[in-house]
Design a protein around this motif. Structure first.
Motif, PDB file in Angstrom:
ATOM      1  N   ASP A  22      -3.655  15.415  10.232  1.00 33.74           N
ATOM      2  CA  ASP A  22      -3.347  14.234   9.785  1.00 33.74           C
ATOM      3  C   ASP A  22      -2.137  13.695   9.594  1.00 33.74           C
ATOM      4  O   ASP A  22      -1.593  12.618   9.560  1.00 33.74           O
ATOM      5  N   ILE A  23      -1.195  14.568   9.112  1.00 39.55           N
ATOM      6  CA  ILE A  23       0.236  14.392   8.731  1.00 39.55           C
ATOM      7  C   ILE A  23       0.922  14.253  10.041  1.00 39.55           C
ATOM      8  O   ILE A  23       1.488  13.009  10.332  1.00 39.55           O
ATOM      9  N   LEU A  34       0.898  -1.296   0.135  1.00 45.64           N
ATOM     10  CA  LEU A  34      -0.030   0.043   0.043  1.00 45.64           C
ATOM     11  C   LEU A  34       0.973   1.189  -0.178  1.00 45.64           C
ATOM     12  O   LEU A  34       1.937   1.270   0.793  1.00 45.64           O
ATOM     13  N   CYS A  35       0.387   2.227  -0.809  1.00 44.71           N
ATOM     14  CA  CYS A  35       0.970   3.527  -0.542  1.00 44.71           C
ATOM     15  C   CYS A  35      -0.047   4.344   0.200  1.00 44.71           C
ATOM     16  O   CYS A  35      -1.046   4.456  -0.215  1.00 44.71           O
ATOM     17  N   TYR A  36       0.514   4.693   1.232  1.00 50.45           N
ATOM     18  CA  TYR A  36      -0.332   5.578   2.372  1.00 50.45           C
ATOM     19  C   TYR A  36      -0.220   6.928   2.007  1.00 50.45           C
ATOM     20  O   TYR A  36       0.717   7.801   2.651  1.00 50.45           O
ATOM     21  N   ASP A  37      -0.969   7.719   1.019  1.00 49.78           N
ATOM     22  CA  ASP A  37      -1.082   9.150   0.888  1.00 49.78           C
ATOM     23  C   ASP A  37      -2.005   9.665   1.828  1.00 49.78           C
ATOM     24  O   ASP A  37      -2.959   9.582   1.955  1.00 49.78           O
ATOM     25  N   VAL A  38      -1.251  10.697   2.695  1.00 44.49           N
ATOM     26  CA  VAL A  38      -1.828  11.299   3.701  1.00 44.49           C
ATOM     27  C   VAL A  38      -2.970  11.989   3.253  1.00 44.49           C
ATOM     28  O   VAL A  38      -4.107  11.928   3.939  1.00 44.49           O
ATOM     29  N   CYS A  39      -2.763  12.974   2.450  1.00 43.15           N
ATOM     30  CA  CYS A  39      -3.924  13.597   1.587  1.00 43.15           C
ATOM     31  C   CYS A  39      -4.998  12.872   1.401  1.00 43.15           C
ATOM     32  O   CYS A  39      -6.303  13.508   1.603  1.00 43.15           O
ATOM     33  N   HIS A  40      -4.912  11.822   0.542  1.00 46.11           N
ATOM     34  CA  HIS A  40      -5.928  11.140   0.312  1.00 46.11           C
ATOM     35  C   HIS A  40      -6.956  10.403   1.352  1.00 46.11           C
ATOM     36  O   HIS A  40      -8.088  10.390   1.348  1.00 46.11           O
ATOM     37  N   GLU A  42     -10.222   8.946   6.972  1.00 42.47           N
ATOM     38  CA  GLU A  42      -9.652   7.773   7.555  1.00 42.47           C
ATOM     39  C   GLU A  42      -8.649   8.218   8.773  1.00 42.47           C
ATOM     40  O   GLU A  42      -7.610   9.156   8.357  1.00 42.47           O
ATOM     41  N   GLU A  43      -8.717   7.578   9.638  1.00 36.80           N
ATOM     42  CA  GLU A  43      -7.674   7.746  10.698  1.00 36.80           C
ATOM     43  C   GLU A  43      -6.450   6.750  10.611  1.00 36.80           C
ATOM     44  O   GLU A  43      -6.805   5.469  10.218  1.00 36.80           O
ATOM     45  N   PRO A  44      -5.390   7.338  10.591  1.00 36.60           N
ATOM     46  CA  PRO A  44      -4.073   6.266  10.335  1.00 36.60           C
ATOM     47  C   PRO A  44      -4.022   4.941  11.304  1.00 36.60           C
ATOM     48  O   PRO A  44      -3.610   4.134  10.700  1.00 36.60           O
ATOM     49  N   GLN A  45      -4.317   5.377  12.498  1.00 40.20           N
ATOM     50  CA  GLN A  45      -4.148   4.134  13.385  1.00 40.20           C
ATOM     51  C   GLN A  45      -5.100   3.032  13.070  1.00 40.20           C
ATOM     52  O   GLN A  45      -4.740   1.923  13.090  1.00 40.20           O
ATOM     53  N   THR A  46      -6.168   3.304  12.714  1.00 38.43           N
ATOM     54  CA  THR A  46      -7.436   2.386  12.315  1.00 38.43           C
ATOM     55  C   THR A  46      -6.968   1.729  11.033  1.00 38.43           C
ATOM     56  O   THR A  46      -7.099   0.510  11.108  1.00 38.43           O
ATOM     57  N   ILE A  47      -6.320   2.351   9.942  1.00 40.60           N
ATOM     58  CA  ILE A  47      -5.864   1.577   9.009  1.00 40.60           C
ATOM     59  C   ILE A  47      -4.773   0.690   9.146  1.00 40.60           C
ATOM     60  O   ILE A  47      -4.624  -0.406   8.666  1.00 40.60           O
TER      61      ILE A  47
END
Length: 397
Positions: A347-348, A232-238, A244-249
């Motif tokens: 989010d960043i 996966l490429c985790y694009d923070v903007c997208h 979507e919350e980063p910890q959840t993903i």
């Protein structure tokens, strides 16, 4: 650059040049200055973006040798590449054509294989390499569920071809590389949850069966190969635009054993519409430009979401039931607000805090590419802008 929490770079898609000579010239003009400001006494990393034409030219042994010599002379290394935009990305209308050709085509497949063959020769020994790519296709090109599922089927088969190429390159070169699929609003895989569902429910079963049948892999070895080479490429903007919350993903990915190839560090525009609504909607109109798609996800009072393909559609459809907008526009990272408008800078910070606490990748890439279409009062010399972006990120790590 090496940081305590991974290798940090920026994506050269900010620099124009669809042909290699043009792009190499912009790198030569900008990279020495940027490196000197940020990493004068240590190796500096470059996230390389090659358009299709440039990738064909750089595949020539003499051109690649010239580039490798320049990298070595300037103490610069490449560990990641951006293979999402295939063709024109500057001074032209991009919009949904950023997905052209998509993963249902031979052109996209062969272009991506070519990028990996180049990366295998640039990648420092002992490092993993990655190429980010589009989320299969643009969903509005397909009519109905049957067409969409057929597109997913073909795209998945083509991605499996790339996985086979990466397995072979690992065998012949010793280099471990991964294709990093980048969910984007209005892509067929438009958010983290859709990527996870596709990966777990469709890609892995199909891929394991394919490697067993065609290459004699055991189920365990096939699964490990796919987890290694398709990430996966985790694009923070997208992900921020999709709320979507980063910890959840990251937790969901960890449960499945699915890996993150890189974090693309990018920021979107956010508008709180509960106050000064008219003034804020007027302010966002200055960001309505004709080059890139600026998808909008609006949050209603009842917690539901409305999605718009581009900013003009959202402006035309606005209702007083909407409390917040998030807009796909890669604005500068180091700016938290733009007058009445906010960014998803938080989010960043949250994503990097997760990375610091429990690292989920070794690749960090700043991807702010919209400098040329920002309102005039926000535009600065490109080298200085890139330095400021990277300095801000380094300060978070």
């Amino acid at each position: 650059m090496q940081t305590p929490h991974g290798h940090l770079t920026y994506c050269s898609n900010i620099h124009p040049g669809e042909r290699w000579d043009e792009h190499f010239k912009t790198l030569q003009d900008n990279l020495p200055f940027i490196k000197n400001q940020l990493s004068s006494n240590a190796p500096f990393a470059l996230g390389l973006r090659l358009a299709n034409d440039a990738s064909i030219e750089l595949s020539k042994p003499e051109r690649l040798a010239e580039f490798k010599a320049w990298l070595a002379a300037n103490d610069i290394y490449v560990f990641t590449m951006n293979g999402f935009p295939y063709g024109g990305f500057h001074a032209t209308r991009v919009k949904d054509d950023v997905h052209t050709p998509d993963w249902t085509t031979t052109d996209r497949t062969e272009y991506t294989k070519r990028l990996f063959r180049i990366l295998a020769q640039l990648l420092p020994d002992g490092m993993e390499g990655g190429v980010s790519t589009s989320p299969l296709s643009y969903r509005y090109w397909w009519q109905g569920e049957e067409e969409t599922q057929q597109a997913i089927k073909i795209a998945t088969e083509n991605i499996l071809q790339v996985a086979e190429t990466l397995i072979e390159l690992r065998r012949t070169t010793g280099k471990v590389m991964h294709l990093d699929i980048e969910p984007e609003p209005d892509g067929i895989l438009e958010n983290g949850q859709e990527f996870i569902d596709w990966y777990a429910d469709y890609f892995l079963p199909k891929g394991i069966a394919h490697l067993q049948e065609t290459h004699g892999f055991s189920p365990e070895d096939a699964k490990e190969a796919l987890l290694t080479h398709i990430q996966l490429c985790y694009d923070v903007c997208h992900f921020a635009v999709s709320y979507e919350e980063p910890q959840t993903i990251v937790n969901q990915l960890n449960e499945l054993g699915v890996r993150v190839g890189k974090i693309q560090i990018s920021s979107a525009i956010k508008i709180d519409l509960r106050e000064n609504r008219e003034e804020k909607l007027k302010a966002i109109q200055s960001f309505d430009e004709p080059v890139y798609l600026h998808q909008v996800v609006a949050k209603d009072m009842d917690g539901t979401f409305q999605k718009y393909r581009d900013l003009p559609e959202a402006l035309a459809a606005d209702t007083d039931q909407q409390t917040e907008w998030r807009i796909h526009f890669h604005v500068p990272l180091f700016i938290e607000s733009y007058g009445l408008l906010d960014s998803t800078q938080g989010d960043i910070v949250n994503t990097l805090n997760v990375q610091k606490a429990t690292p989920f990748t070794q690749h960090l890439e700043v991807e702010t590419y919209t400098w040329g279409v920002l309102p005039a009062d926000m535009q600065k010399p490109i080298g200085e802008s890139i330095v400021r972006e990277l300095e801000w990120v380094r300060g978070q790590l």
